[in-house]
Design a protein around this motif. Structure first.
Motif, PDB file in Angstrom:
ATOM      1  N   TRP A  94     -30.166 -24.357 -54.991  1.00  0.00           N
ATOM      2  CA  TRP A  94     -29.916 -22.917 -54.886  1.00  0.00           C
ATOM      3  C   TRP A  94     -29.941 -22.459 -53.429  1.00  0.00           C
ATOM      4  CZ3 TRP A  94     -27.641 -19.953 -58.187  1.00  0.00           C
ATOM      5  CH2 TRP A  94     -27.726 -20.215 -59.552  1.00  0.00           C
ATOM      6  N   SER A  95     -30.766 -23.092 -52.622  1.00  0.00           N
ATOM      7  CA  SER A  95     -30.808 -22.758 -51.195  1.00  0.00           C
ATOM      8  C   SER A  95     -29.479 -23.103 -50.525  1.00  0.00           C
ATOM      9  CB  SER A  95     -31.959 -23.501 -50.510  1.00  0.00           C
ATOM     10  OG  SER A  95     -33.210 -23.093 -51.042  1.00  0.00           O
ATOM     11  N   LEU A 137     -27.124 -20.418 -51.502  1.00  0.00           N
ATOM     12  CA  LEU A 137     -27.446 -19.195 -50.769  1.00  0.00           C
ATOM     13  C   LEU A 137     -26.886 -19.250 -49.352  1.00  0.00           C
ATOM     14  CD1 LEU A 137     -28.954 -16.488 -50.787  1.00  0.00           C
ATOM     15  CD2 LEU A 137     -31.008 -17.719 -50.075  1.00  0.00           C
ATOM     16  N   GLN A 138     -26.977 -20.413 -48.740  1.00  0.00           N
ATOM     17  CA  GLN A 138     -26.446 -20.578 -47.388  1.00  0.00           C
ATOM     18  C   GLN A 138     -24.921 -20.497 -47.384  1.00  0.00           C
ATOM     19  OE1 GLN A 138     -27.541 -24.301 -45.555  1.00  0.00           O
ATOM     20  NE2 GLN A 138     -26.851 -23.666 -43.525  1.00  0.00           N
ATOM     21  N   PRO A 157     -23.713 -16.250 -48.746  1.00  0.00           N
ATOM     22  CA  PRO A 157     -24.720 -15.229 -48.399  1.00  0.00           C
ATOM     23  C   PRO A 157     -24.400 -13.856 -48.986  1.00  0.00           C
ATOM     24  CG  PRO A 157     -23.328 -15.745 -46.507  1.00  0.00           C
ATOM     25  CD  PRO A 157     -23.019 -16.765 -47.553  1.00  0.00           C
ATOM     26  N   GLU A 158     -23.134 -13.621 -49.316  1.00  0.00           N
ATOM     27  CA  GLU A 158     -22.763 -12.331 -49.898  1.00  0.00           C
ATOM     28  C   GLU A 158     -23.367 -12.135 -51.291  1.00  0.00           C
ATOM     29  OE1 GLU A 158     -19.236 -15.133 -50.792  1.00  0.00           O
ATOM     30  OE2 GLU A 158     -20.844 -14.886 -49.325  1.00  0.00           O
ATOM     31  N   SER A 159     -23.821 -13.227 -51.905  1.00  0.00           N
ATOM     32  CA  SER A 159     -24.434 -13.147 -53.239  1.00  0.00           C
ATOM     33  C   SER A 159     -25.949 -13.322 -53.182  1.00  0.00           C
ATOM     34  CB  SER A 159     -23.826 -14.213 -54.159  1.00  0.00           C
ATOM     35  OG  SER A 159     -22.443 -14.020 -54.317  1.00  0.00           O
ATOM     36  N   GLU A 160     -26.517 -13.064 -52.024  1.00  0.00           N
ATOM     37  CA  GLU A 160     -27.956 -13.258 -51.831  1.00  0.00           C
ATOM     38  C   GLU A 160     -28.781 -12.471 -52.842  1.00  0.00           C
ATOM     39  OE1 GLU A 160     -31.325 -12.678 -48.300  1.00  0.00           O
ATOM     40  OE2 GLU A 160     -29.258 -12.022 -47.995  1.00  0.00           O
ATOM     41  N   ASP A 161     -28.399 -11.225 -53.091  1.00  0.00           N
ATOM     42  CA  ASP A 161     -29.182 -10.377 -53.993  1.00  0.00           C
ATOM     43  C   ASP A 161     -29.260 -10.957 -55.404  1.00  0.00           C
ATOM     44  OD1 ASP A 161     -29.614  -8.640 -51.944  1.00  0.00           O
ATOM     45  OD2 ASP A 161     -28.105  -7.173 -52.572  1.00  0.00           O
ATOM     46  N   MET A 201     -29.092 -14.285 -56.107  1.00  0.00           N
ATOM     47  CA  MET A 201     -29.744 -15.593 -56.112  1.00  0.00           C
ATOM     48  C   MET A 201     -31.231 -15.530 -55.784  1.00  0.00           C
ATOM     49  SD  MET A 201     -26.996 -18.343 -54.585  1.00  0.00           S
ATOM     50  CE  MET A 201     -25.885 -17.337 -53.603  1.00  0.00           C
ATOM     51  N   LEU A 202     -31.645 -14.543 -55.019  1.00  0.00           N
ATOM     52  CA  LEU A 202     -33.055 -14.456 -54.637  1.00  0.00           C
ATOM     53  C   LEU A 202     -33.999 -14.368 -55.839  1.00  0.00           C
ATOM     54  CD1 LEU A 202     -33.127 -12.243 -51.409  1.00  0.00           C
ATOM     55  CD2 LEU A 202     -33.578 -14.699 -51.630  1.00  0.00           C
TER      56      LEU A 202
END
Length: 260
Positions: free
Chosen positions: A215-216, A219-220, A223-227, A229-230
């Motif tokens: 998942w990291s 995320l890298q 990054p536009e989908s960070e919200d 995936m967090l």
């Protein structure tokens, strides 16, 4: 598979005893298949289900034969050691055991593990058609049947996807096994259950670690989908902490082959 063939497989000097007991079951990616009796038995004894001539009934008959042969080996090994395998207890109550399982499924650790599986399904349903690698969406990449047709970056993304999807269900299954063996340990004091509980928790932790890494990577890359995936990463991190708290010896458990 006959008994002689099974005995011949067991005599293979390359085998690592018990390596198959606490693996993640992902034979396609395992570096130790040549050392695994379970894999060798499947190679020799189970028909190729992709073969048009293979039938489900044939596969089941083969599995039944393998089970019978395995039981014969266990009884023989016990006899050689002057022991006798325990017989089925007359005190076994299926209703009681089922209620124990239900309590485990309702535990915090299992609820979090099941929640993670649900979040994974929901995330891919929502985002695999919206995120792109080059000109292809994630869904288009995941639907490729031939990895050789993928570009290098697409192969990396597909690899991460497979890791997430594989461990999505390995995590709750291994956690259930570890919790069930923990209950059995507390009831019986049997050392086998204690061993199995800690070892299964180790597999669950390794699966969680690999899922967090995967998942990291996503995320890298996105990054536009960070919200979105967090929350998944936070849930996994919390689950890892909880497993380490309930099974403090799990990290130090040495699995045959994998951790040596």
């Amino acid at each position: 598979m006959n008994k002689d063939l099974l005995f011949a497989l067991i005599q293979n000097p390359n085998l690592i005893p018990g390596i198959y007991n606490y693996c993640d079951g992902w034979c396609e990616r395992c570096e130790f298949t040549r050392n695994c009796l379970n894999f060798k038995m499947m190679e020799e004894g189970v028909p190729d289900l992709e073969d048009a001539e293979s039938e489900a009934s044939s596969a089941m008959e083969n599995l039944d034969e393998m089970f019978q042969l395995s039981m014969e080996l266990l009884h023989q090994a016990a006899k050689d050691l002057g022991m006798e395998l325990p017989k089925e207890t007359i005190d076994f109550d299926s209703d009681v055991e089922e209620r124990k399982d239900e309590l485990i499924f309702k535990s915090q650790i299992m609820l979090q593990a099941d929640k993670y599986s649900e979040l994974v399904d929901a995330w891919f349903l929502d985002f695999e058609s919206l995120l792109y690698v080059g000109v292809n969406t994630l869904k288009e990449i995941f639907d490729f049947t031939n990895e050789e047709d993928m570009l290098e970056e697409e192969q990396k993304i597909f690899d991460v996807y497979e890791i997430i999807r594989w461990y999505q269900f390995i995590i709750p299954s291994k956690l259930f096994r570890s919790l069930r063996s923990k209950v059995n340990t507390e009831e019986s004091g049997n050392e086998f259950y204690q061993h199995d509980s800690v070892a299964s928790a180790k597999v669950a932790l390794v699966s969680i670690d690999r899922s967090i890494d995967a998942w990291s990577c996503f995320l890298q890359r996105f990054p536009e989908s960070e919200d979105s995936m967090l929350p998944i990463l936070l849930l996994l991190s919390g689950l890892k902490t909880l497993v380490e708290k309930i099974f403090p010896e799990a990290r130090d458990f040495i699995r045959p082959g994998f951790d040596i």
